[in-house]
Every structure is written in structure tokens, then in C-alpha cells.
Design an enzyme around this catalytic site. Sequence first.
Site, PDB file in Angstrom:
ATOM      1  CG  HIS A  73      -2.105   0.864   1.132  1.00  0.00           C
ATOM      2  ND1 HIS A  73      -2.312   1.739   0.090  1.00  0.00           N
ATOM      3  CD2 HIS A  73      -3.176   1.021   1.955  1.00  0.00           C
ATOM      4  CE1 HIS A  73      -3.442   2.394   0.275  1.00  0.00           C
ATOM      5  NE2 HIS A  73      -3.991   1.973   1.397  1.00  0.00           N
TER       6      HIS A  73
ATOM      7  CG  ASP B 235      -9.041 -16.581 -18.546  1.00  0.00           C
ATOM      8  OD1 ASP B 235      -8.299 -17.452 -18.050  1.00  0.00           O
ATOM      9  OD2 ASP B 235      -9.567 -16.684 -19.670  1.00  0.00           O
TER      10      ASP B 235
END
Length: 453
Positions: A161, A392
Amino acid sequence: MSNIEIEVLSTSIIKPSSPTPSHLRTHQLSFIDQLCGHIYNPSVLFYPPQQDINGKQLDLVEISNKLKQSLSEVLSWYYPLAGRLNRDGNDPFVDCNDEGVPYVEARVVNCKVSDIVRNPILHELPKFVPLNLYGKVDLLLGAQLTIFDCGGIAIASCVSHKVGDGLSALMFTKCWAAIARGEDHDNDRFSKMLRPHFVSSKAFPPRDISVLGVGVDIPMKNIVARRFVFEASCLEVLRSKYPKSQNKEEFSNSRRYSRIEALSALICTRYIATSLGFGGEKKRYAIGHAFNLRSKLDPPLLENSFGNISRTIVKSLDLDLTSCGEEEMYGEVVKQMRELMNSGKEQEFVRNLEKGIDQTSNFLKDHAEEFVKGELVSFNFTSLCRFPLYEDFGFGKPSWVATNPIPYKNLIVFTDNKSCDGVEVYIDMEEEDMARLERDDEFMSFVSLPAQS
């Protein structure tokens, strides 16, 4: 399901496929980067047993080699992630030295992918991630392939982060997945939609943040995490059950409350309602929501702009708990939640950040004593809905994607379910507060699936 047992098979270091040019060796942190902690945004994609077109189980060695090769390629574009965080002095930066990222291969010895998808154990999910989520090392990225005996796999990544927000982490995964499944990355679409743009430090130049003072240590007891699933039909019931506002005329021509506004208000009001009698009447409350700022800058930034280009806005809830009933309280909270969401669209908030003025830091500083004493309770909301989660990698779409962050008091994260018509809500609360929420018939009446811990 019992505790998940994972055996680490190997750990290797993946480096960028091409060296980072000398003029890009230093990645400057932005003002918002400076304000963020060095913790990791995890993402774990669970895939069912993999088979080829002939119905045979795919070679897991081949899968791993494909992931490592594509990871090496994507790191040549996301080159800061292959570097190291330099925290010496008051001006931290990323040394883009191409030292690479850890890639872990592991296997699960006591359960199937379907077991986890049916009944996720949230506190076990860090086992699928290669790095300690609290950022105890200077690494900025880690990746892990976990293999199940059933033939299923889990692909995980975690981005610090300190250098990127949740959308940046998801865009990294999207880019990695596109390369892994063999998409042509030399075309214009790939360049415009997936290649990262490192412009955050230009949009929000670094500042001397020492003037903002030290952070606030919000008291925490035992934090527990739960995932609640709200299907589309339950969300419709929620959005239609409560009145738009106590002042119906004022809102008669306005749009319906969104799923996020309605769910946020439900969580707040049920927390408050179940806390009354436990000291809740002596407390004040605040709500905060994280906003993506990319489209709000002038000129706007592309969605694949990398960095912490989002920030939370916090405001106090104005509630008279001595006079309003539970339904009236919901009407007030959802109205103020909409006001908060609308404030995230205001240009003044972005312009202040460009000048080094952070509303969140100022709010925390102004109310530090109340936070420390537990007199002010805040709810912190983040929505990843409509962001790319189900990627995917060449094996079809995953059965489930887990994005549960590290435990933090009253942190609520919204994500789409697989079909994108419902919402999965991750809630972190102190154990006693969570137990009351789970016993609350009003809250649970909208939940489609039992809470999963």
C-alpha cells in the site's frame, strides 16, 4: 473445515525480463504515498481443477512456468515493484534496482478448492500469500501459486500500500493475467488499458508530512473478520424497505440510494443499535469512505495510473440517539452517507490534496483524544465493486476471489460477487461488536449466506 495445512515447495526470485533504464532507477513517492502505511493489498484467485481440451489434468509444472515467465514480463513494466523500499531518512523512495520479487510454490495437503469456496476461513487466507501482510520487509510485491491435490490452484499477489492503492494492485493482476493467457501486449489497446502510468508524484508532489503530526492509535481489542454475502434480491429488499429520508419531499425526485450507500448505512445503524446499552449512548460516530481520484484530476488520469491515487474522506455523523427510532436513524445515516459520497466528487478535496492538505489527517488530529479514549467510533468503507477481480490467467475465470485485508477496527470492504449482481462484504470488528451484529435479526435478515470467518 479444520485449519488449512500448506506446505511450501519452493521459493524463487523473479526479476524483470528487461532491465530498468538508469533514468528510472528512483521512483519518487507521492504525497498520498507518504501518508499510507507499508502494508499489503492481497488478492487470492481460486480456480477449480484444471483440465485441457481433452479432459486431461493440466501439467502444474507448465502452469507454474507460464506464471513465472509472465510475471517476469509484467515486472518490466511495473518495475518499481521489483525494487526495494528505501525508508532511510525523511524522504522515502523506491530503489528500482531490479532485485526481483519472491515467487512461492506451495501445496495444500488437507482440503479441496471447493471446500474453501463453500466455506472460506478468512484468518487462514494469509497462508496463500507469500509475505507478512504487515509489511515487515522492504519488498513491494510477492506472488504465490498454491496447488491442491484435487487439481485446483490458487494464484495470489500482494502489493504494498506504500506504493499503490487497491485499484493499482488489481490493475497489476489484470496485466499479469493478460500476459499469462497470451494476449498481444504490443497493440494499442494493451498500451492504453493495461500498461501502468507512473504519474502519482506529479499529481500529488511529495511534502514534509511531519507538520501533520503523528498518527492516531485507535484502541483495538480482539479483531475478527467476517464475510457476508448480499444477493441481488436481498439488496432490493434493503433498498426498498426503508424510506429515502425523513424528509420525503426533499428527496422525492432524487435517484435511489445505491447498493453501497444502503449497505453502509445498514452496517452503521445496526452496529449502533446493537451497542446501545453497552455504552453506545455515550459515544459519537464518524463515517469515512475511500474515493478513486483518477477521474477527478484536471486533466483526468487513466484508470491504469499506478500509485495511491485515492483517499478517504471522513465526517462526523450528526445523530440524536436520544430521540430517533431505528428506522429514523437509518434514514439519517443513509442521507449523510450520500452527502459523504457526493463530497468525494467535489474538486476542492482534490485541489487541497494537490496542495498537501489532507482532510483525513486533519480530522484524525483534531479528534485524536476522542479516538484514543474510545469516545469517537469511526466506520471506514472501501468499495472495490465494478473493479476487475475475476481475472483469467488462461484457465477461465476463478471460482472465487478473496481480497480480505489485514484486520483493522471497523473496516468494511465491498466487492462484487462472481456474477456481479450481488455484493460480498468483508467486515473487521472487535469480537464483542461482531458477535452482537451476528445476533441481530434485522441485519441478518438481509444476508443471503451465513457469515464466514
